[in-house]
Design a protein around this motif. Structure first.
Motif, PDB file in Angstrom:
ATOM      1  N   PRO A  64      93.482  14.792  31.515  1.00 17.79           N
ATOM      2  CA  PRO A  64      93.236  16.217  30.944  1.00 17.79           C
ATOM      3  C   PRO A  64      94.436  17.113  31.384  1.00 17.79           C
ATOM      4  O   PRO A  64      93.950  18.542  30.975  1.00 17.79           O
ATOM      5  N   ILE A  70      96.434  22.832  31.882  1.00 19.50           N
ATOM      6  CA  ILE A  70      95.238  22.077  31.403  1.00 19.50           C
ATOM      7  C   ILE A  70      94.971  21.958  30.227  1.00 19.50           C
ATOM      8  O   ILE A  70      95.510  23.178  29.399  1.00 19.50           O
ATOM      9  N   SER A  71      94.775  20.738  29.630  1.00 17.68           N
ATOM     10  CA  SER A  71      94.651  20.608  28.163  1.00 17.68           C
ATOM     11  C   SER A  71      93.246  20.439  27.923  1.00 17.68           C
ATOM     12  O   SER A  71      92.628  20.726  26.719  1.00 17.68           O
ATOM     13  N   ASP A  72      92.242  20.041  28.821  1.00 15.06           N
ATOM     14  CA  ASP A  72      90.886  19.844  28.930  1.00 15.06           C
ATOM     15  C   ASP A  72      90.249  20.475  30.157  1.00 15.06           C
ATOM     16  O   ASP A  72      90.330  19.690  31.062  1.00 15.06           O
ATOM     17  N   ASP A  74      87.043  21.072  31.055  1.00 18.00           N
ATOM     18  CA  ASP A  74      85.960  20.298  31.474  1.00 18.00           C
ATOM     19  C   ASP A  74      86.249  19.289  32.353  1.00 18.00           C
ATOM     20  O   ASP A  74      85.986  18.838  33.557  1.00 18.00           O
ATOM     21  N   MET A  75      87.398  18.588  31.782  1.00 17.84           N
ATOM     22  CA  MET A  75      87.627  17.150  32.442  1.00 17.84           C
ATOM     23  C   MET A  75      88.483  17.727  33.810  1.00 17.84           C
ATOM     24  O   MET A  75      88.420  16.733  34.587  1.00 17.84           O
ATOM     25  N   THR A  76      89.243  18.572  33.721  1.00 15.10           N
ATOM     26  CA  THR A  76      90.102  18.891  34.693  1.00 15.10           C
ATOM     27  C   THR A  76      89.150  19.344  36.104  1.00 15.10           C
ATOM     28  O   THR A  76      89.477  19.130  37.114  1.00 15.10           O
TER      29      THR A  76
END
Length: 339
Positions: A64, A70-72, A74-76
């Motif tokens: 993520p 951070i590119s995602d 929610d996943m991070t």
């Protein structure tokens, strides 16, 4: 009594959680596996890394973070929460957290990191720039009126900075680091041998036999496996340290140019300090064979690798709680943000 203050090196490739009192608490790959039907996190870290490229449609394993940010979201958030619960299982008091970020991070990216940590259960969140954390972790007294030169090569970014009087005098950050070196090896092997290999295989080759500066007496070989692009069948090829050095030459040149840029704009008095103190390498990339010798040749400075460079930033991040007031007041553009 266990401390509730932790430092998190939220790296593109690896997450390291460190406690100034208890030492290393967690070191896991920055990978999350999610159930695509429910959105629930299945696992994270080493277990999730084993799933990369091997999951059915109902499971998505991904990294993520990209290039140090951070590119995602929610996943991070889910990943940070998973790791905090793992090291603080049963603890009712939420921890204060210092997270290191690349020196070139934007305000939007900084806010995303803070929001992710707060959503994951942190009581209070601070951010510190990676070169500062690296210097503290390397045992440098950053409060002295003396120039110190840091190059931190992580998984997603390489940060270069000159520090003095608890502040960053000049700095730059390039998104050229461990992951890009792996990608360079993948491209080289594909172009030269027609063999498609995965980034994990490229990383293993880089660690085992990769180099950016070596002599013929130091040469070695490694067998790497992948898929033959001509036949579509599994294949393997043997590559030498010399070939890997050729593959890594272009991305390493980008890092060297960043180091030179900072040297060119460093004030003369601090340049004299740097000539005496040298360049300190931190991060996983510091372990790349021949990097210290290459930088010595290119910069004419003494170069040394920090003790335990892979955990140096995390160690400094955890120790930063003792410097928060100094850092917040000592920087023209604060490297620590309170939330």
């Amino acid at each position: 009594m266990p401390s509730n203050d932790i430092g998190i090196d939220l790296g593109t490739a690896t997450v390291i959680i460190y406690d100034a009192q208890r030492g290393l608490l967690l070191k896991e790959p920055s990978v999350v596996a999610v159930d695509t039907r429910t959105g629930d996190i299945i696992t994270a870290g080493s277990d999730a890394q084993q799933m990369l490229g091997r999951t059915p449609d109902r499971i998505r394993a991904a990294m993520p973070l990209s290039d140090g940010v951070i590119s995602d979201f929610d996943m991070t958030t889910a990943m940070i929460s998973y790791f905090i619960k793992k090291v603080y299982a049963g603890n009712l008091i939420k921890p204060r957290v210092v997270i290191c970020v690349p020196s070139g991070v934007t305000e939007v990216e900084s806010n995303a990191v803070v929001s992710a940590a707060a959503s994951a259960g942190a009581r209070k969140v601070y951010l510190i720039e990676e070169p500062v954390a690296a210097a503290i972790g390397a045992g440098i007294d950053i409060s002295k009126p003396e120039g110190n030169f840091i190059l931190d090569i992580g998984g997603g970014t390489s940060d270069v900075a000159v520090l003095s009087l608890s502040g960053i005098v000049c700095k730059t950050s390039v998104r050229m680091a461990g992951r890009k070196l792996d990608e360079a090896i993948v491209r080289y092997v594909r172009g030269k041998s027609g063999l498609l290999i995965g980034e994990r295989m490229a990383e293993r080759a880089k660690i085992a036999c990769g180099s950016v500066f070596f002599t013929p007496e130091e040469d070695c070989k490694i067998e790497i496996k992948g898929r033959n692009l001509r036949t579509g069948l599994p294949g393997k090829v043997t590559v030498t340290r010399g070939e890997l050095c050729e593959a890594l030459s272009d991305p390493i040149e980008t890092i060297i140019l960043a180091v030179r840029r900072i040297l060119e704009i460093t004030p003369p008095e601090l340049a004299a300090d740097i000539h005496r103190n040298g360049l300190i390498l931190t991060g996983g990339g510091a372990l790349l064979h021949g990097l210290d010798r290459l930088l010595e040749r290119e910069t004419h400075l003494p170069v040394r690798v920090a003790d335990n460079p892979t955990e140096c930033v995390a160690k400094g991040t955890a120790a930063a709680f003792g410097y928060l007031d100094q850092l917040a007041d000592g920087f023209s553009r604060s490297s620590t943000y309170r939330h």
